[in-house]
Motif scaffolding. Sequence first.
Motif, mmCIF file in Angstrom:
data_model
loop_
_atom_site.group_PDB
_atom_site.id
_atom_site.type_symbol
_atom_site.label_atom_id
_atom_site.label_comp_id
_atom_site.label_asym_id
_atom_site.label_seq_id
_atom_site.Cartn_x
_atom_site.Cartn_y
_atom_site.Cartn_z
ATOM 1 N N ALA A 120 60.224 -2.300 18.255
ATOM 2 C CA ALA A 120 60.197 -2.805 19.517
ATOM 3 C C ALA A 120 61.370 -2.324 20.599
ATOM 4 N N ASP A 121 62.105 -2.462 20.322
ATOM 5 C CA ASP A 121 63.372 -2.125 20.986
ATOM 6 C C ASP A 121 63.419 -0.468 21.079
ATOM 7 N N LEU A 122 62.755 0.141 20.594
ATOM 8 C CA LEU A 122 62.326 1.162 20.693
ATOM 9 C C LEU A 122 61.513 2.293 21.635
ATOM 10 N N LEU A 123 60.620 1.216 21.559
ATOM 11 C CA LEU A 123 59.679 1.299 22.145
ATOM 12 C C LEU A 123 59.244 0.658 23.475
ATOM 13 N N TYR A 124 60.384 -0.265 23.895
ATOM 14 C CA TYR A 124 60.187 -0.950 25.366
ATOM 15 C C TYR A 124 61.688 -1.517 25.594
ATOM 16 N N ASP A 125 61.980 -2.710 24.967
ATOM 17 C CA ASP A 125 63.751 -2.674 25.090
ATOM 18 C C ASP A 125 64.456 -4.072 24.422
ATOM 19 N N ARG A 126 65.119 -3.949 24.146
ATOM 20 C CA ARG A 126 66.483 -5.468 23.580
ATOM 21 C C ARG A 126 65.642 -6.461 23.180
ATOM 22 N N ARG A 127 64.800 -7.103 25.230
ATOM 23 C CA ARG A 127 64.552 -8.003 25.045
ATOM 24 C C ARG A 127 62.843 -8.408 24.379
ATOM 25 N N ALA A 128 62.178 -7.502 24.580
ATOM 26 C CA ALA A 128 60.876 -6.891 23.856
ATOM 27 C C ALA A 128 61.191 -7.241 22.517
ATOM 28 N N GLY A 129 62.212 -6.803 21.594
ATOM 29 C CA GLY A 129 61.927 -6.183 19.990
ATOM 30 C C GLY A 129 62.307 -7.658 19.860
ATOM 31 N N ILE A 130 63.036 -8.945 20.768
ATOM 32 C CA ILE A 130 63.522 -10.542 20.156
ATOM 33 C C ILE A 130 62.549 -10.737 20.450
ATOM 34 N N PHE A 131 61.562 -10.817 20.902
ATOM 35 C CA PHE A 131 60.525 -11.724 20.801
ATOM 36 C C PHE A 131 59.748 -11.211 19.936
ATOM 37 N N ALA A 132 59.354 -10.505 19.706
ATOM 38 C CA ALA A 132 58.762 -9.400 18.760
ATOM 39 C C ALA A 132 58.950 -10.452 17.525
ATOM 40 N N ALA A 133 60.533 -10.190 17.208
ATOM 41 C CA ALA A 133 60.481 -10.793 16.021
ATOM 42 C C ALA A 133 60.120 -12.009 15.750
ATOM 43 N N GLY A 134 60.447 -12.857 16.909
ATOM 44 C CA GLY A 134 60.530 -14.485 16.762
ATOM 45 C C GLY A 134 58.597 -15.027 17.062
ATOM 46 N N VAL A 135 57.808 -13.857 16.838
ATOM 47 C CA VAL A 135 56.629 -14.274 18.016
ATOM 48 C C VAL A 135 55.924 -13.992 16.290
ATOM 49 N N TRP A 136 56.694 -12.509 15.357
ATOM 50 C CA TRP A 136 55.662 -12.328 14.078
ATOM 51 C C TRP A 136 56.673 -13.372 13.335
ATOM 52 N N LEU A 326 46.191 -10.070 8.060
ATOM 53 C CA LEU A 326 46.658 -9.777 8.450
ATOM 54 C C LEU A 326 48.218 -9.661 9.322
ATOM 55 N N LEU A 327 49.264 -10.045 7.974
ATOM 56 C CA LEU A 327 50.411 -10.407 8.692
ATOM 57 C C LEU A 327 51.402 -9.221 8.689
ATOM 58 N N PRO A 328 51.626 -8.372 7.559
ATOM 59 C CA PRO A 328 51.908 -6.970 8.305
ATOM 60 C C PRO A 328 50.991 -5.714 9.664
ATOM 61 N N ALA A 329 50.028 -6.358 10.501
ATOM 62 C CA ALA A 329 49.877 -6.204 10.919
ATOM 63 C C ALA A 329 50.773 -5.722 12.690
ATOM 64 N N PHE A 330 51.918 -5.708 12.060
ATOM 65 C CA PHE A 330 52.949 -6.832 13.499
ATOM 66 C C PHE A 330 52.937 -5.831 14.937
ATOM 67 N N PRO A 331 52.210 -4.143 15.380
ATOM 68 C CA PRO A 331 52.012 -4.036 16.442
ATOM 69 C C PRO A 331 50.839 -4.782 17.441
ATOM 70 N N LEU A 332 50.063 -5.875 17.020
ATOM 71 C CA LEU A 332 49.109 -6.608 17.355
ATOM 72 C C LEU A 332 50.737 -7.690 18.764
ATOM 73 N N LEU A 333 50.706 -7.627 18.075
ATOM 74 C CA LEU A 333 52.824 -8.428 18.468
ATOM 75 C C LEU A 333 53.276 -7.857 19.368
ATOM 76 N N LEU A 334 52.929 -6.860 19.606
ATOM 77 C CA LEU A 334 53.921 -6.204 20.302
ATOM 78 C C LEU A 334 53.306 -6.471 21.940
ATOM 79 N N PRO A 335 52.244 -6.572 22.189
ATOM 80 C CA PRO A 335 52.041 -6.619 23.250
ATOM 81 C C PRO A 335 52.194 -8.140 24.036
ATOM 82 N N PRO A 336 52.086 -9.429 23.255
ATOM 83 C CA PRO A 336 52.579 -11.100 23.608
ATOM 84 C C PRO A 336 53.697 -10.677 23.620
ATOM 85 N N ALA A 337 55.133 -9.863 22.651
ATOM 86 C CA ALA A 337 56.222 -10.181 23.173
ATOM 87 C C ALA A 337 56.668 -8.972 23.996
ATOM 88 N N VAL A 338 56.238 -7.845 24.849
ATOM 89 C CA VAL A 338 56.675 -7.748 25.489
ATOM 90 C C VAL A 338 56.488 -8.694 27.169
#
Length: 373
Positions: A120-136, A326-338
């Motif tokens: 998520a940090d690579l594609l968007y930014d650090r903040r999105a990465g933090i929320f992606a880990a938390g949402v997962w 579905l747990l490994p399908a983490f790319p689904l969580l990138l839109p909510p994290a952003v």
Amino acid sequence: MPVKDLGFRRAAPALAAFAAVRLLGLAVLALWCAAAGSSPHTLLSARWDSLWYARIAAEGYGYEVHLPNGDVHSNLAFFPLLPWLERLVAAPTGLGHGSAGLVVSVVAGLAAAWGIFAVADLLYDRRAGIFAAGVWAALPVGIVQSMAYSESLFTALAAWSLYGALRGRWPAAGLLAAGAGLTRPVGAAVVAAVWVAAALAWRRGERSWRMAAGVALAPLGAAAYVLWVGARTGGGLLGYLDVQAGWGNGFDGGLAFARFIGARLASSPAGALAGVGLIAGVALVLWLYGLCVRQRQPAALLVYCGIVVALALCASGYFGSKPRLLLPAFPLLLPPAVALARWRTGRAAAVLGAVALASAVYGAFWLNGSGPP
């Protein structure tokens, strides 16, 4: 893509968010078990699939259960990397294999959160990465991440393999994909993602032995295990599919799942409500995947996520296991994290905290009931 530091300091907030959510889940589970008279350790390490993994770690392959209807549940259905790691941890520590599986899951969960943050940090930014880990961590079935199951280990290998493919680190991506292929059948999704990323890099003009090595390494784990099972059972290339068929698992395009939902809708009011909930859940997953496409996620992520979702929703196995599949399908969580990353910190943290608490309560209820088969 820009190169970003992936040291511990940069990832620390994401790991802290993940750990806080998981600790909340474990605390609520402990309180629930104290009231119910059950053991959280047993629920996490010695029920359902965790028993099969622990038996493989202790005794190896060859154990079968013959059911009255003629089905055969063979432990060959379970891929070997988690039992190997359980044995590796148990030997020097003296822990039981189930408890060793919990240690593996703790480490793998943190590695998975770090990998999800990295993507998520690579594609968007650090903040999105933090929320992606938390949402997962706060998914409704997030408690599985703290069990002696293979979901956390697989997600860690998949996330870091995808990160390597996106960065052009081909040998690492291939090795991690091979590891994922030794962890779960859906490791094929990681292999496909690495191959797609390499094909696109080839079209852009990249030619290197490293890329060729990554492409060649990626399928070795899954291929080795499937071929070994085929040789052991005498079933050849289809031997592993025969083993899965003994568990009632197969791929029918979702027909059995659709019939299951239809049966719920035609049953009692409570059953009909459950059927509506299942339809809503499937619709949510498909909607999130559509958002991934509209956000123009890299093709490797879309291929990986699409295969994970398709295998989870269109398999004919036990339907109660679909949420954890579905747990490994983490790319689904990138839109909510952003989306969360765009909110003010206090508001976003409050929403994530509320979701984490709901997940913790549901996880405790789930494990003390039917649980994840």
